[in-house]
Design an enzyme around this catalytic site. Sequence first.
Site, PDB file in Angstrom:
ATOM      1  N   SER A  75       0.835  -1.202   0.000  1.00  0.00           N
ATOM      2  CA  SER A  75       0.000   0.000   0.000  1.00  0.00           C
ATOM      3  C   SER A  75       0.871   1.254   0.000  1.00  0.00           C
ATOM      4  O   SER A  75       2.079   1.174  -0.252  1.00  0.00           O
ATOM      5  CB  SER A  75      -0.945  -0.018   1.209  1.00  0.00           C
ATOM      6  OG  SER A  75      -1.926   0.974   1.050  1.00  0.00           O
ATOM      7  N   ASN A  76       0.273   2.383   0.289  1.00  0.00           N
ATOM      8  CA  ASN A  76       1.039   3.636   0.339  1.00  0.00           C
ATOM      9  C   ASN A  76       0.522   4.505   1.476  1.00  0.00           C
ATOM     10  O   ASN A  76      -0.407   4.115   2.186  1.00  0.00           O
ATOM     11  CB  ASN A  76       0.974   4.353  -1.011  1.00  0.00           C
ATOM     12  CG  ASN A  76      -0.458   4.652  -1.410  1.00  0.00           C
ATOM     13  OD1 ASN A  76      -1.169   5.376  -0.731  1.00  0.00           O
ATOM     14  ND2 ASN A  76      -0.893   4.052  -2.516  1.00  0.00           N
ATOM     15  N   ARG A  77       1.108   5.659   1.640  1.00  0.00           N
ATOM     16  CA  ARG A  77       0.822   6.471   2.829  1.00  0.00           C
ATOM     17  C   ARG A  77      -0.427   7.343   2.714  1.00  0.00           C
ATOM     18  O   ARG A  77      -0.714   8.130   3.604  1.00  0.00           O
ATOM     19  CB  ARG A  77       2.006   7.382   3.141  1.00  0.00           C
ATOM     20  CG  ARG A  77       3.233   6.630   3.564  1.00  0.00           C
ATOM     21  CD  ARG A  77       4.272   7.585   4.107  1.00  0.00           C
ATOM     22  NE  ARG A  77       5.495   6.885   4.400  1.00  0.00           N
ATOM     23  CZ  ARG A  77       5.676   6.107   5.471  1.00  0.00           C
ATOM     24  NH1 ARG A  77       4.708   5.967   6.350  1.00  0.00           N
ATOM     25  NH2 ARG A  77       6.815   5.487   5.658  1.00  0.00           N
TER      26      ARG A  77
END
Length: 410
Positions: free
Chosen positions: A214-216
């Site tokens: 995933s990402n932030r």
Amino acid sequence: MHSATPDSSSPRIVLGVAGGIAAYKSVELLRRMRDAGFFVSPVLTRDATRFVGEVTFSALASEPARTGLYGDPTTPIPHTYLGQHADLIVVAPATAHLIARFAMGLADDLLSATLLASRAPVLLCPAMHTEMWEQPSVQENLAVLRRRGVLVMEPSTGPLAGGDVGAGRLREPEEIFELVEHILRGYRGPLSGRRVLISAGGTRESIDPVRVISNRSSGRQGLALAEVAHRLGATVTLVSTSTLDLALDVVRHIEVVRVESAAEMREALVERAVESDVIIMAAAVSDFTVARAPMKLKKVDGVPTLALVATPDILHELVASRRDGQVIVGFAAETNDVLENAIGKLRRKGVDLLVVNDVSAPGVGFEHATNEVVVLDKNAEASTVTLRSKEAISYEILTRVASLLNQGAP
Ligand code: C5P
């Protein structure tokens, strides 16, 4: 000032604050009004200043807070100035004493005099202890005021000052704000009648049943866009991976489609794109996905090799199949050569607006409550929206979207 900048056409609100514990909540109300681009002039009664300092209101408002009829160097007759220019007077909290003075037509301080010196609609938000709220005198005063057209937002039942519980609690700032918006915009905001489709949050690509790539991205900017689009009158669909909550007054009114992966997000968006007047791709879509292992990968089996494959570029696809008059907005998160990269992206994606974040700057982009963006139009004309709340950024973006729709873009 972290808010949408009011101009001469911005609705003007006099925010009256009477002396009750709930006065602290009107600071939040003021902030919301300012973020929505309203011009807000606070008027505090003498006793209100015992609960919250005048400086707090002055710092957040469109002009300094006023507390008295006399000694104002900018406006020698402040009650007529305020009363005549107001589009709405909101009193939150309205105490029993303030309600009584207004019902009697007394004008013994700046707030009561302003109420008399105005033809603007008035919204009273009472707050007091249950015994006071239930007094026939208070209820009769309110009945008189209602007959004269004054709007009264009934208090709720809940915890009161001093540990008591009962009727008389000031309604929450977001509820009051929602009503203020109704009154001032009459639900005919610049996006009335428009369908707006917004994506929000970072996608999660499953590696196995427990792990994800995933990402932030928190989804905050996308959620703020959805809330503000609703407030500006749009019918909103939010396709979101975010676990954050929408504002209470909005959640009932917008359609939320929960998705997880880029593929799910694509499917949800493509299906709804055709009926949308506006598409805003605020989501941070993973550029890569991976073949999901059916069972949890075990450490004892050694370090796995993940074969990544590219996800479809959803924005690209939406632009390619756009229908006439549809406005499409993309987002770009950059860390270096921000403008140069963004202009390249604008051309590649073919969007009407590209909202560019320099995510390496303090307070900007992922996970923050604030943002600073550059908005590029089709011709790569750049305008900077300086650091402010994501809600205020959303007003700036959606105001531009509304004007593109009015011009019949693209
Ligand atoms: O190419 P880049 O990922 O930087 O572009 C960002 C924009 O493209 C964002 O609006 C994002 O939502 C969208 N995007 C997309 N599908 C992808 C990757 C990004 O729609 N697979």
